[in-house]
Design a protein around this motif. Structure first.
Motif, short mmCIF file in Angstrom:
data_model
loop_
_atom_site.label_atom_id
_atom_site.label_comp_id
_atom_site.label_asym_id
_atom_site.label_seq_id
_atom_site.Cartn_x
_atom_site.Cartn_y
_atom_site.Cartn_z
N SER A 21 0.85 -1.19 0.00
CA SER A 21 0.00 0.00 0.00
C SER A 21 0.88 1.24 0.00
O SER A 21 2.01 1.20 0.48
CB SER A 21 -0.89 0.03 1.25
OG SER A 21 -1.71 -1.11 1.33
N GLU A 22 0.34 2.34 -0.55
CA GLU A 22 1.08 3.60 -0.50
C GLU A 22 0.10 4.76 -0.41
O GLU A 22 -0.98 4.72 -1.00
CB GLU A 22 2.02 3.77 -1.68
CG GLU A 22 1.38 4.16 -2.98
CD GLU A 22 2.38 4.40 -4.10
OE1 GLU A 22 3.46 5.00 -3.88
OE2 GLU A 22 2.09 3.96 -5.22
N ARG A 23 0.48 5.76 0.36
CA ARG A 23 -0.34 6.95 0.50
C ARG A 23 -0.05 7.87 -0.68
O ARG A 23 1.11 8.10 -1.03
CB ARG A 23 -0.03 7.65 1.81
CG ARG A 23 -0.95 8.84 2.07
CD ARG A 23 -0.76 9.37 3.49
NE ARG A 23 -1.74 10.38 3.78
CZ ARG A 23 -2.96 10.14 4.25
NH1 ARG A 23 -3.35 8.90 4.48
NH2 ARG A 23 -3.80 11.12 4.48
N LEU A 24 -1.10 8.41 -1.29
CA LEU A 24 -0.97 9.32 -2.42
C LEU A 24 -1.71 10.62 -2.13
O LEU A 24 -2.80 10.60 -1.55
CB LEU A 24 -1.56 8.69 -3.69
CG LEU A 24 -0.94 7.39 -4.16
CD1 LEU A 24 -1.75 6.78 -5.29
CD2 LEU A 24 0.49 7.61 -4.61
N VAL A 25 -1.12 11.72 -2.55
CA VAL A 25 -1.77 13.03 -2.49
C VAL A 25 -1.66 13.60 -3.89
O VAL A 25 -0.60 13.57 -4.50
CB VAL A 25 -1.06 13.96 -1.48
CG1 VAL A 25 -1.73 15.34 -1.48
CG2 VAL A 25 -1.07 13.37 -0.09
#
Length: 168
Positions: A21-25
């Motif tokens: 998983s990875e956080r994206l903005v």
């Protein structure tokens, strides 16, 4: 050419199959209004994921097949663009789930879009067959409100119950 289909989720069973998983903005340098009105032929997005950042340009056509170009940019430049040039941001965690030879990208949104979870599947052809996992729900590829670009001006928090179910 990007060929991508979007789906709602029928259950949380996919969570047990997440490989990473990875956080994206991300934010948009061209407004949704310009794209929707036809004043712009593409959306232009700046995205940060971890210590990397990209500019992404997608044709403004509706549907599963759209032209797409992506370029890595310096992280500091992306941070500046997000804070100075975008009307807002979309924040999400992208989960990767392999199933029957395909990789689903499941986006779990936050902020004004908290509660929205959408699975995306990139394919090599518009008519490419794929095995549907039990946790995959209704297809919403043809509903523009699910495009990340539109989630800034018309977030999930403002949707009706029917819209949240993809029924309209």
């Amino acid at each position: 050419m990007e060929i991508e289909r979007k789906f709602l989720l029928a259950s949380d069973a996919w969570r047990a199959q997440v490989s990473r998983s990875e956080r994206l903005v991300q934010g948009y340098l061209v407004s949704a209004a310009a794209v929707t009105s036809g004043a712009a032929k593409s959306s232009v997005r700046v995205r940060i994921g971890g210590e990397r950042a990209w500019l992404n340009i997608k044709s403004s056509t509706l549907g599963v097949a759209r032209q797409e170009y992506e370029y890595e940019v310096p992280l500091a430049d992306a941070e500046a663009m997000l804070s100075r040039l975008c009307d807002g941001v979309v924040e999400k965690i992208r989960h990767y789930v392999a199933h029957a030879g395909h990789e689903f990208e499941i986006d779990e949104f936050f902020g004004a879009n908290d509660g929205l979870v959408v699975a995306e599947l990139e394919l090599d052809a518009v008519d490419e067959a794929f095995e549907r996992p039990d946790w995959l729900g209704a297809e919403v590829s043809d509903k523009a409100r699910y495009y990340n670009l539109n989630l800034i001006g018309y977030p999930y928090a403002a949707w009706t119950a029917a819209q949240r179910e993809g029924l309209d």
